[in-house]
Scaffold this active site. Structure first.
Site, PDB file in Angstrom:
ATOM      1  N   TYR A 174       0.786  -1.144   0.055  1.00  0.00           N
ATOM      2  CA  TYR A 174       0.051   0.141   0.068  1.00  0.00           C
ATOM      3  C   TYR A 174       0.830   1.387   0.076  1.00  0.00           C
ATOM      4  CZ  TYR A 174      -4.606  -2.434   0.904  1.00  0.00           C
ATOM      5  OH  TYR A 174      -5.599  -2.967   0.635  1.00  0.00           O
ATOM      6  N   ASP A 280      -5.692  -7.287   4.520  1.00  0.00           N
ATOM      7  CA  ASP A 280      -7.022  -6.887   3.852  1.00  0.00           C
ATOM      8  C   ASP A 280      -7.700  -7.944   3.322  1.00  0.00           C
ATOM      9  OD1 ASP A 280      -8.261  -4.925   2.580  1.00  0.00           O
ATOM     10  OD2 ASP A 280      -7.695  -5.257   0.730  1.00  0.00           O
TER      11      ASP A 280
HETATM   12  C1  IPM Z   1     -10.188  -1.610   4.054  1.00  0.00           C
HETATM   13  C2  IPM Z   1     -10.557  -1.466   2.700  1.00  0.00           C
HETATM   14  C3  IPM Z   1      -9.377  -0.295   2.184  1.00  0.00           C
HETATM   15  C4  IPM Z   1      -8.070  -1.110   2.146  1.00  0.00           C
HETATM   16  C5  IPM Z   1      -9.630   0.343   0.770  1.00  0.00           C
HETATM   17  C6  IPM Z   1     -11.105   1.013   0.635  1.00  0.00           C
HETATM   18  C7  IPM Z   1      -8.693   1.156   0.216  1.00  0.00           C
HETATM   19  O1  IPM Z   1     -10.720  -2.318   1.733  1.00  0.00           O
HETATM   20  O2  IPM Z   1     -10.013  -1.021   4.934  1.00  0.00           O
HETATM   21  O3  IPM Z   1     -10.012  -3.038   4.175  1.00  0.00           O
HETATM   22  O4  IPM Z   1      -7.823  -1.679   1.174  1.00  0.00           O
HETATM   23  O5  IPM Z   1      -7.526  -0.859   3.012  1.00  0.00           O
HETATM   24 MG    MG Z   2     -10.726  -4.258   2.706  1.00  0.00          MG
END
Ligand code: IPM
Ligand code: MG
Length: 411
Positions: A174, A280
């Site tokens: 990320y 995630d």
């Molecule tokens: C989560 C969501 C987010 C992420 C998205 C909306 C960017 O899926 O908080 O799990 O991937 O972190």
């Molecule tokens: Mg998520």
């Protein structure tokens, strides 16, 4: 129902009484009621629906436990792109930093989904996670017995499920550098990178060991060490830190095998700790156990303490569900349980957190179901009451402060 266990010595207000003392609710002449400063970020889609519900649950809890909340509403996500041209303004991020905690609904929606856009709603999440140093995302998963029929898994697999996924939140894919696609059609290429430093792994590992120590004493570290260099570093660091926690049993799982085990033997897990993207994915998978994505809360915390506890951001794990936004259809439970986590972690009010969780459990026991939780079996459905967002929140609010939620509070 989703108590994620304690982190010894981490909640600054623990033992200070404060708003946890139900006696503080006593009438005139009682000691000044504490006022907590919270930021609400309704966001997009169903975000405003579920945040409104959670605010009501927090107000009811404050009335029972003797505290007030001073809310600051912040616009973020797609709503902020429309209003200000950015996913979150610097001054709003500063308001988040200055608060005791933040309650967020969801961000995103089809109108901001253009893959070529340089400004995206999700940037608000990354700005808060990274900017506020919220390196650990706690996602507890348990199965309320009344929701077993709502899960596609066989009931016997769901017995005893009580896991806590700790997702590293400010590193990995990320936050690694990336290059957007370039080149002519047919020859386009893009890249993302997955960096981790020793310090980033160590702090989330240590927190996870502490959490495991406060629960059933088992930690599963999830990686892909048979392929990724960062996973091999991850595994090395986690094992070095394990020496400080001889009372915690550590095991390693490769992420693919772990994904399978989550549906084959979910009750075998206690605490899981893993890299950002793995966390995630695994947490969405695990939400199926709980009957619906709408049930699951989360807490994002770091190292910074306020007067009351750890600074943190609390949000349901579901997305903005734009198709049902504003129609009183969204399940508010994930956000209300996130508010309970906020009470526990950021405000040091564990009794109040327990009362909210208990009220949710009793509303479910009493048959209240939003559409996502509606039982497939007509015989079970017969015993349930179908409600929208507001009526589900009403059912929970009515049970906060009723007998059972704050057992002993009246004594
Ligand atoms: C989560 C969501 C987010 C992420 C998205 C909306 C960017 O899926 O908080 O799990 O991937 O972190
Ligand atoms: Mg998520």
């Amino acid at each position: 129902m989703t108590a994620e266990g304690g982190l010894p010595g981490s909640t600054g207000a623990a033992g200070t009484g404060g708003a946890d003392a139900p006696g503080a609710a006593a009438g005139p002449g009682a000691a000044a009621r504490p006022t907590y400063r919270l930021v609400a970020i309704p966001g997009d889609g169903v975000g405003p629906d579920v945040v409104a519900a959670a605010k009501r649950a927090l107000a009811a809890t404050g009335a029972c436990f003797g505290f007030e909340i001073a809310w600051t509403d912040v616009v973020a996500g797609g709503a902020a792109i429309d209003a200000h041209g950015v996913a979150i303004r610097d001054e709003d991020l500063a308001a988040c930093a200055a608060s005791d905690a933040i309650l967020l609904g969801a961000v995103g929606g089809p109108q901001w989904d253009d893959p070529k856009a340089t400004v995206r709603p999700e940037q608000a999440l990354f700005a808060m996670r990274g900017g506020l140093g919220l390196f650990a995302n706690l996602r507890p998963v348990s199965v309320h017995p009344a929701l077993v029929p709502a899960s596609p898994l066989r009931p016997e697999l769901l017995e005893g499920v009580d896991m806590l996924i700790v997702r590293e939140l400010t590193g990995g894919l990320y936050f690694g550098s990336r290059t957007e696609a370039t080149g002519a059609p047919g020859a386009r290429a893009a890249s993302d990178t997955l960096p981790y430093s020793e310090a980033e792994v160590a702090r989330v590992a240590r927190l996870s060991f502490e959490l495991a120590r406060g629960r059933r004493g088992r930690l599963t570290s999830v990686d892909k060490a048979n392929v990724l260099a960062t996973s091999r570093l991850w595994r090395t660091i986690v094992h070095e830190i394990a020496a400080e926690y001889p009372d915690v049993t550590l095991d390693d799982r490769l992420v693919d095998a772990c994904a399978m085990q989550i549906v084959r033997a979910p009750a075998s897990f206690d605490v899981l700790v893993t890299e950002n993207l793995f966390g995630d994915i695994l947490s969405d998978e695990a939400s199926v156990l709980a009957g619906s994505l709408g049930m699951l809360p989360s807490a994002s915390i770091g190292a910074r303490r306020t007067t009351h506890g750890l600074h943190g951001l609390y949000e349901p794990i579901h997305g903005s569900a734009p198709d049902i936004a504003g129609q009183d259809l969204a399940n508010p439970v994930g956000t209300i349980l996130s508010a309970a986590m906020l009470l526990r972690w950021s405000l040091g009010c564990s009794d109040a957190a327990d009362a909210v969780e208990s009220a949710v459990g009793r509303a479910l026991d009493d048959g209240f179901r939003t559409a996502d939780l509606w039982p497939r079996d007509p015989a079970v459905a017969e015993t349930c009451t179908r409600v929208g967002t507001t009526a589900m929140a009403d059912a929970i609010v009515a049970r906060i402060g009723s007998t059972g939620g704050i057992t002993g509070a009246a004594a």
